[in-house]
Design a protein around this motif. Structure first.
Motif, short mmCIF file in Angstrom:
data_model
loop_
_atom_site.label_atom_id
_atom_site.label_comp_id
_atom_site.label_asym_id
_atom_site.label_seq_id
_atom_site.Cartn_x
_atom_site.Cartn_y
_atom_site.Cartn_z
N HIS A 61 0.82 -1.21 0.00
CA HIS A 61 0.00 0.00 0.00
C HIS A 61 0.86 1.27 0.00
N GLY A 62 2.19 1.10 -0.04
CA GLY A 62 3.05 2.26 -0.22
C GLY A 62 3.75 2.75 1.02
N VAL A 63 3.98 1.86 2.00
CA VAL A 63 4.73 2.24 3.20
C VAL A 63 6.03 1.44 3.23
N ALA A 64 7.16 2.11 3.33
CA ALA A 64 8.46 1.46 3.38
C ALA A 64 9.13 1.78 4.72
N TYR A 65 9.90 0.82 5.20
CA TYR A 65 10.48 0.91 6.55
C TYR A 65 11.96 0.58 6.50
N VAL A 66 12.78 1.49 7.05
CA VAL A 66 14.21 1.23 7.22
C VAL A 66 14.45 1.13 8.72
N CYS A 75 12.88 1.41 -3.50
CA CYS A 75 12.51 0.63 -4.67
C CYS A 75 11.02 0.29 -4.66
N LEU A 76 10.36 0.46 -3.54
CA LEU A 76 8.90 0.30 -3.48
C LEU A 76 8.17 1.52 -4.04
N GLU A 77 8.91 2.61 -4.31
CA GLU A 77 8.29 3.89 -4.64
C GLU A 77 7.21 4.23 -3.62
N PRO A 78 7.61 4.35 -2.35
CA PRO A 78 6.61 4.50 -1.28
C PRO A 78 5.96 5.87 -1.26
N LYS A 79 4.75 5.89 -0.72
CA LYS A 79 4.11 7.16 -0.37
C LYS A 79 4.65 7.66 0.97
#
Length: 233
Positions: free
Chosen positions: A76-81, A147-151
């Motif tokens: 759904h566009g959430v990326a986590y580092v 690389c997910l092109e997150p929102k």
């Protein structure tokens, strides 16, 4: 855009988040500041579904993420580092990035745009990620997430243990992402790492957001930093 609405979260029977609420808009950097154990990392994990809130909701553009299994949240566009980066140490830089691309079925154009933020990685594509320097590993962790092109991008202490030149690179990349319309939630311990890049700062104490201020207000009055983080920061 992303709203965390009154969530309670527990580890076992120990409550860590108590009616915690915050929001971040597209093209905005929200920093979470607070002492160790305040609940900052748990908030990020709750957004990602890695810790399931017992009450409240995490809503992104009308979708309640807290009702989804954790593996659906990145789609759904959430990326986590996360803190510590969590790279696949035995895989190459290219292979780590490929995993990020697969999560939302992105292509070579996405990879090229991501590598433009971190050109040094282009020279390391065949190198095992476990052999990179700390700063390069942090860049790779961020690049894999992008690389997910997150929102929305969640960053947990991305500058920890890095030399000043690497901190500047990470900070510049966050600023570029904001300019591209990405919403960023940044967890940090040090106010000097926050002031150059944040738009607003949320102070977390005992599992609650106690105060939220814009960064210009904070520049003129550091009393909230002293109150919620400590004089030494």
């Amino acid at each position: 855009m992303l709203e965390v609405r009154g969530i309670d979260a527990f580890y076992g029977e120990v409550q860590v988040l108590r009616d915690l609420s915050l929001s971040v808009n597209a093209g905005e950097v929200l920093c979470m500041l607070g002492r160790n154990g305040a609940g900052k990392t748990t908030t990020l994990k709750a957004i990602m579904g890695l810790v399931r809130p017992r009450s409240g909701a995490v809503v992104l553009d009308g979708t309640d993420l807290s009702r989804l299994p954790a593996h659906e949240v990145p789609r759904h566009g959430v990326a986590y580092v996360p803190q510590g980066r969590r790279l696949f140490a035995e895989l190459t830089v290219a292979e780590n990035l490929e995993i990020g691309l697969m999560a939302r079925h992105k292509d070579r154009d996405t990879l090229d745009r991501t590598l433009a933020l971190f050109p040094v990685l282009k020279e390391r594509m065949k190198q095992r990620s476990g052999t990179l320097s700390g700063g390069e590993q942090q860049m790779l962790a961020m690049a894999r997430a992008l690389c997910l092109e997150p929102k929305v991008l969640l960053l947990d202490e991305p500058t920890e243990g890095l030399m000043p030149s690497m901190i500047a690179t990470i900070r510049d990349s966050v600023s570029q992402l904001r300019d591209q319309g990405v919403a960023v939630i940044l967890v940090e311990q040090r106010v000097d790492a926050v002031l150059p890049v944040a738009d607003r700062v949320a102070f977390v104490e005992n599992g609650r957001v106690r105060d939220t201020v814009d960064v210009e207000t904070l520049r003129g009055d550091l009393s909230l930093v002293h109150k919620y983080v400590g004089v030494g920061h």
